[in-house]
Design a protein around this motif. Structure first.
Motif, PDB file in Angstrom:
ATOM      1  N   THR A   1       0.805  -1.220   0.000  1.00 48.35           N
ATOM      2  CA  THR A   1       0.000   0.000   0.000  1.00 48.35           C
ATOM      3  C   THR A   1       0.840   1.274   0.000  1.00 48.35           C
ATOM      4  OG1 THR A   1      -0.256  -0.251   2.406  1.00 48.35           O
ATOM      5  CG2 THR A   1      -2.059  -1.028   1.014  1.00 48.35           C
TER       6      THR A   1
ATOM      7  N   SER B   1       2.449   1.855  -2.462  1.00 50.28           N
ATOM      8  CA  SER B   1       2.165   2.242  -3.852  1.00 50.28           C
ATOM      9  C   SER B   1       1.003   3.224  -3.905  1.00 50.28           C
ATOM     10  CB  SER B   1       1.845   1.006  -4.700  1.00 50.28           C
ATOM     11  OG  SER B   1       0.608   0.416  -4.305  1.00 50.28           O
ATOM     12  N   ILE B   2       0.042   3.044  -2.998  1.00 51.32           N
ATOM     13  CA  ILE B   2      -1.102   3.953  -2.936  1.00 51.32           C
ATOM     14  C   ILE B   2      -0.652   5.331  -2.462  1.00 51.32           C
ATOM     15  CG2 ILE B   2      -3.333   4.371  -1.857  1.00 51.32           C
ATOM     16  CD1 ILE B   2      -3.410   2.078  -3.826  1.00 51.32           C
TER      17      ILE B   2
ATOM     18  N   THR C   1       1.035   7.153  -5.366  1.00 49.46           N
ATOM     19  CA  THR C   1       0.192   7.711  -6.420  1.00 49.46           C
ATOM     20  C   THR C   1      -0.763   8.781  -5.898  1.00 49.46           C
ATOM     21  OG1 THR C   1      -1.327   5.837  -6.143  1.00 49.46           O
ATOM     22  CG2 THR C   1       0.277   5.684  -7.892  1.00 49.46           C
TER      23      THR C   1
ATOM     24  N   THR D   1      -3.358  -3.313 -16.577  1.00 53.75           N
ATOM     25  CA  THR D   1      -3.372  -4.240 -15.444  1.00 53.75           C
ATOM     26  C   THR D   1      -4.127  -5.517 -15.769  1.00 53.75           C
ATOM     27  OG1 THR D   1      -3.241  -2.433 -13.852  1.00 53.75           O
ATOM     28  CG2 THR D   1      -4.127  -4.518 -13.061  1.00 53.75           C
TER      29      THR D   1
ATOM     30  N   LEU E   1       2.342  -4.495  -9.895  1.00 58.18           N
ATOM     31  CA  LEU E   1       2.269  -3.390  -8.937  1.00 58.18           C
ATOM     32  C   LEU E   1       3.579  -2.602  -8.904  1.00 58.18           C
ATOM     33  CD1 LEU E   1       0.336  -2.078  -6.955  1.00 58.18           C
ATOM     34  CD2 LEU E   1       1.138  -3.642  -5.185  1.00 58.18           C
TER      35      LEU E   1
ATOM     36  N   ALA F   1       4.100   0.083 -11.565  1.00 60.28           N
ATOM     37  CA  ALA F   1       3.372   1.350 -11.441  1.00 60.28           C
ATOM     38  C   ALA F   1       4.284   2.492 -11.017  1.00 60.28           C
ATOM     39  CB  ALA F   1       2.230   1.198 -10.435  1.00 60.28           C
TER      40      ALA F   1
ATOM     41  N   SER G   1      -0.441   5.316 -13.464  1.00 66.83           N
ATOM     42  CA  SER G   1       0.050   4.720 -12.222  1.00 66.83           C
ATOM     43  C   SER G   1      -1.069   4.583 -11.196  1.00 66.83           C
ATOM     44  CB  SER G   1       1.181   5.580 -11.652  1.00 66.83           C
ATOM     45  OG  SER G   1       1.668   5.047 -10.448  1.00 66.83           O
TER      46      SER G   1
ATOM     47  N   THR H   1      -3.356   1.751 -12.088  1.00 67.40           N
ATOM     48  CA  THR H   1      -2.696   0.463 -11.888  1.00 67.40           C
ATOM     49  C   THR H   1      -2.679   0.071 -10.418  1.00 67.40           C
ATOM     50  OG1 THR H   1      -1.279   0.806 -13.827  1.00 67.40           O
ATOM     51  CG2 THR H   1      -0.553  -0.823 -12.215  1.00 67.40           C
ATOM     52  N   THR H   2      -2.254   0.987  -9.562  1.00 66.60           N
ATOM     53  CA  THR H   2      -2.134   0.650  -8.140  1.00 66.60           C
ATOM     54  C   THR H   2      -3.489   0.342  -7.518  1.00 66.60           C
ATOM     55  OG1 THR H   2      -2.192   3.004  -7.541  1.00 66.60           O
ATOM     56  CG2 THR H   2      -0.035   1.994  -7.806  1.00 66.60           C
ATOM     57  N   TYR H   3      -4.518   1.101  -7.894  1.00 62.16           N
ATOM     58  CA  TYR H   3      -5.833   0.862  -7.311  1.00 62.16           C
ATOM     59  C   TYR H   3      -6.502  -0.382  -7.887  1.00 62.16           C
ATOM     60  CZ  TYR H   3      -6.435   4.769  -4.136  1.00 62.16           C
ATOM     61  OH  TYR H   3      -6.329   5.615  -3.052  1.00 62.16           O
TER      62      TYR H   3
ATOM     63  N   SER I   1      -3.550  -3.507  -6.127  1.00 53.80           N
ATOM     64  CA  SER I   1      -3.351  -3.651  -4.679  1.00 53.80           C
ATOM     65  C   SER I   1      -4.503  -4.388  -3.982  1.00 53.80           C
ATOM     66  CB  SER I   1      -3.092  -2.290  -4.024  1.00 53.80           C
ATOM     67  OG  SER I   1      -4.102  -1.365  -4.325  1.00 53.80           O
TER      68      SER I   1
END
Length: 455
Positions: free
Chosen positions: A21, A23-24, A27, A73, A86, A89, A119, A122-124, A127
């Motif tokens: 997370t 990654s969240i 972004t 994704t 992930l 991203a 990005s 992708t992350t949302y 993840s």
């Protein structure tokens, strides 16, 4: 004491959740960037002079990029895995910050924001899949809320440093986000579900053993293999989502998308400093933004402890009702006082916005992702998450662009009033269509959804 015991038992799952997370956070910092940056870009001493219309495109174009992230994704997540999709991203995020740091025209900003959107999408999309496949039933709900907790940390960081750093310096400092994510997540295992699907059973056992911190995993491994085999027997394509078998699942997806995005959350957060400039309090707009970021973070921490006790459905309903009432108060305030009111009543609007953030964080911002990770089988989970992200991105683009137009040409009362009306509809939809999934295994949840039970 119970929390300490839980952490000790599920330590590796929590560590992997935190790493994923990040990654969240990475972004969301790109999303929050517009709040302090637009004020600087539209100022007289702007490093890149832009018009208000160009500014609205700078804010909104990230949502267009968000449409492409889930499409990429949907292909990559079942080919190269959840982990590497992930990690990838981080690439558009890094390029985007470089473009902002070096660019000297609005075109660079458009390109950077588009890449940020890729990005973000992708992350949302990935993840929730990763978290849903590595966590035990007992903590899946609280683990899912980490998506929103890290998102709010990202907002708070950008709101806190953005107004006070020079425009280009902010871009270089923000590179810390992708660096933290890559350096922490690259060491985490791939999910056992994905590895089983690729017939890498030994690696899957090693992965599951690491996550569960035990070698006694034979029973769970057999259950996972059975689940994967069952999923693989079903036809896998995007079109499957729109067959009668998944009608109830997709209805839940669109109820969540509608209820989350028509609160106007990303428009309000993206223009936070601009909105606060229309409210008269003893705090400066940038100071109100920092308070907003701090309240956001505190508000989303509590659901992490409540979601596996109270359940998903009650928190979502409470969140939607509270958000509706807060938006209504804001709309009434701006309708009566106008956008340039200088009296002491400005605190009413500011406090209403803070309550709006609290209620949104209580359920819509957190529990929605916990539900999303549970309601689809493995073979179509990537397509479902991609659909959720694409639908969200389309709505976000329209809402953010329309928000700026109505804010400048009509007044703040109109968008806040429309958001309140839409969220009132969302309350009804949540009550009618969102089932309770607390304490259920993934297979049990999917049977409940297929049976259309709402309790």
């Amino acid at each position: 004491m119970r929390f300490v015991q839980l952490f000790e038992k599920y330590r590796n799952e929590y560590l992997a959740t935190l790493a994923a997370t990040l990654s969240i956070m990475m972004t969301v910092m790109t999303n929050a960037w517009s709040s302090p940056a637009i004020v600087k870009l539209e100022a007289e001493d702007s490093p890149i002079p832009i018009t208000e219309d160009e500014g609205s495109w700078v804010v909104a174009i990230q949502a267009i990029g968000g449409i492409f992230g889930p499409i990429i994704t949907g292909v990559a997540v079942d080919r190269i895995g959840r982990k590497w999709t992930l990690l990838s991203a981080a690439i558009p995020t890094i390029i985007g910050w470089i473009l902002i740091g070096l660019g000297n025209s609005v075109g660079y900003l458009y390109a950077a924001r588009f890449l940020f959107g890729v990005s973000y999408g992708t992350t949302y999309s990935v993840s929730p899949i990763y978290l849903g496949e590595i966590t035990s039933d007992a903590i899946r709900g609280s683990s899912g809320t980490m998506i929103t907790i890290l998102a709010r940390i990202g907002f708070l960081l950008m709101y806190s440093i953005g107004p006070y750093l020079e425009y280009r310096t902010l871009a270089w400092v923000s590179m810390i986000g992708p660096a933290l994510f890559v350096l922490s997540f690259m060491w985490m295992p791939e999910t056992p579900y994905y590895l089983i699907g690729k017939n890498q059973h030994k690696q899957a056992e090693q992965s599951l053993s690491w996550f569960r911190r035990t070698t006694k995993i034979s029973e769970e491994m057999e259950a996972m293999k059975s689940s994967v085999e069952k999923s693989n027997q079903d036809k896998t394509s995007l079109s499957v989502l729109f067959t009668p078998a998944y009608r109830n699942n997709m209805r839940i997806v669109f109820v969540l998308v509608f209820s989350m995005q028509f609160t106007g959350i990303l428009a309000i957060l993206g223009y936070a400093q601009t909105i606060f400039g229309k409210i008269s309090t003893s705090l400066k707009p940038e100071e109100m933004s920092i308070v907003l970021g701090a309240v956001q973070l505190v508000a989303v921490i509590f659901p992490a402890f409540l979601v596996d006790r109270m359940g998903r459905r009650p928190l979502l309903l409470l969140s939607a009702v509270g958000t509706t009432l807060s938006l209504l108060v804001c709309s009434i305030y701006f309708a009566i006082a106008g956008d340039n009111y200088q009296g002491s009543l400005g605190w009413i609007a500011f406090i209403a916005i803070l309550f709006y953030i609290v209620f949104y964080g209580l359920g819509l911002a957190t529990v929605s992702f916990a539900v999303l990770t549970e309601i689809f089988p493995k073979n179509i989970r990537a397509y479902a998450n991609a659909t959720f992200s694409i639908a969200s991105a389309i709505l976000i683009f329209g809402i953010v662009k329309a928000f700026q137009v109505t804010l400048d040409n009509v007044g703040a009362y109109l968008p806040f009033g429309l958001f309140a009306l839409c969220e009132a509809i969302g309350c009804v939809l949540i009550y009618l269509y969102i089932p309770e999934t607390k304490g259920k295994s993934l297979d049990e949840v999917q049977r409940i959804v297929a049976g259309n039970r709402v309790s």
